[in-house]
Design an enzyme around this catalytic site. Structure first.
Site, short mmCIF file in Angstrom:
data_model
loop_
_atom_site.label_atom_id
_atom_site.label_comp_id
_atom_site.label_asym_id
_atom_site.label_seq_id
_atom_site.Cartn_x
_atom_site.Cartn_y
_atom_site.Cartn_z
N HIS A 14 0.69 -1.12 0.00
CA HIS A 14 0.00 -0.08 -0.05
C HIS A 14 0.84 1.14 0.00
O HIS A 14 2.15 1.21 0.12
CB HIS A 14 -0.99 -0.02 1.21
N CYS A 33 4.89 4.33 5.14
CA CYS A 33 3.73 3.98 4.43
C CYS A 33 3.55 4.96 3.41
O CYS A 33 2.64 4.71 2.60
CB CYS A 33 2.58 3.85 5.35
N HIS A 39 4.75 -0.11 -0.07
CA HIS A 39 5.85 -1.07 0.74
C HIS A 39 4.72 -1.80 1.23
O HIS A 39 3.41 -1.85 1.14
CB HIS A 39 6.45 -0.43 1.77
N HIS A 41 2.98 -5.01 3.70
CA HIS A 41 2.70 -5.69 5.46
C HIS A 41 2.25 -7.22 5.12
O HIS A 41 1.38 -7.44 4.28
CB HIS A 41 1.50 -4.68 5.98
N ASP A 79 -4.73 -10.47 -1.52
CA ASP A 79 -3.51 -11.14 -1.26
C ASP A 79 -2.42 -10.92 -2.39
O ASP A 79 -2.77 -11.06 -3.47
CB ASP A 79 -3.68 -12.72 -1.00
N HIS A 80 -1.22 -10.46 -2.10
CA HIS A 80 -0.12 -10.29 -3.18
C HIS A 80 -0.69 -9.37 -4.06
O HIS A 80 -0.44 -9.31 -5.13
CB HIS A 80 0.21 -11.62 -3.58
N GLU A 124 -2.04 -4.60 10.94
CA GLU A 124 -1.34 -4.47 9.83
C GLU A 124 0.00 -4.75 10.23
O GLU A 124 0.75 -5.20 9.22
CB GLU A 124 -1.29 -2.61 9.87
#
Ligand code: NI
Length: 150
Positions: A14, A33, A39, A41, A79-80, A124
């Site tokens: 994000h 962030c 980057h 999480h 996801d990913h 997070e």
């Protein structure tokens, strides 16, 4: 009333950025962030359903079905992925964990197999977690917006 929780995980990128603020303010506010290219999480999602035990099944909510709903409506979509660009239900949202938790609530609320959605909890990091109990805290027992028969 009983509360049952299903946990799942996803990894996602994000970038937190508010265009109404200067670049310097964004960097100060969001730190890592706010990095230009985002980057990642490793998120942990916990979904809690409230209800009474069914005399027929002995369950509040079938966790296998809840797992499937969480996968199909949320986890498989994020996801990913990059939360700023790749996820339809997050379109136009600055993906703070607060905003993502609210969006996940909306994705799940009407699709809970039995009982009712009580809480969306999103980690997070290991140390940073947000809890969302629905609009006006209506998931909290006795909270505003909760119907009388629950
Ligand atoms: Ni971040």
């Amino acid at each position: 009333m009983l509360y049952i929780t299903r946990r799942d995980t996803f990894a996602a990128s994000h970038r937190l950025h508010n265009p109404a603020l200067s670049d310097e303010e964004n960097a100060r506010l969001y730190g890592k962030c706010n990095w230009t290219n985002g980057h990642g999480h490793n998120y942990v999602l916990e979904v809690t359903v409230a209800g009474e035990v069914s005399p027929r099944t002995g369950m509040v909510c079938n966790l296998a079905t809840l797992k499937q709903v969480m996968r199909e409506r949320v986890v498989d979509k994020v996801d990913h992925r990059h939360l700023n660009f790749d996820v339809e239900f997050l379109c136009g949202i600055n993906p703070t964990s607060e905003n993502v938790a609210v969006a996940i609530w909306r994705e799940l609320e009407l699709h809970i197999p039995q009982g009712r959605l009580f809480r969306v909890r999103l980690f997070e990091t290991e140390n940073n977690v947000v809890d969302y109990y629905g609009p006006a805290g209506c998931g909290i027992p006795g909270g505003p917006g909760q119907s009388q028969d629950l």
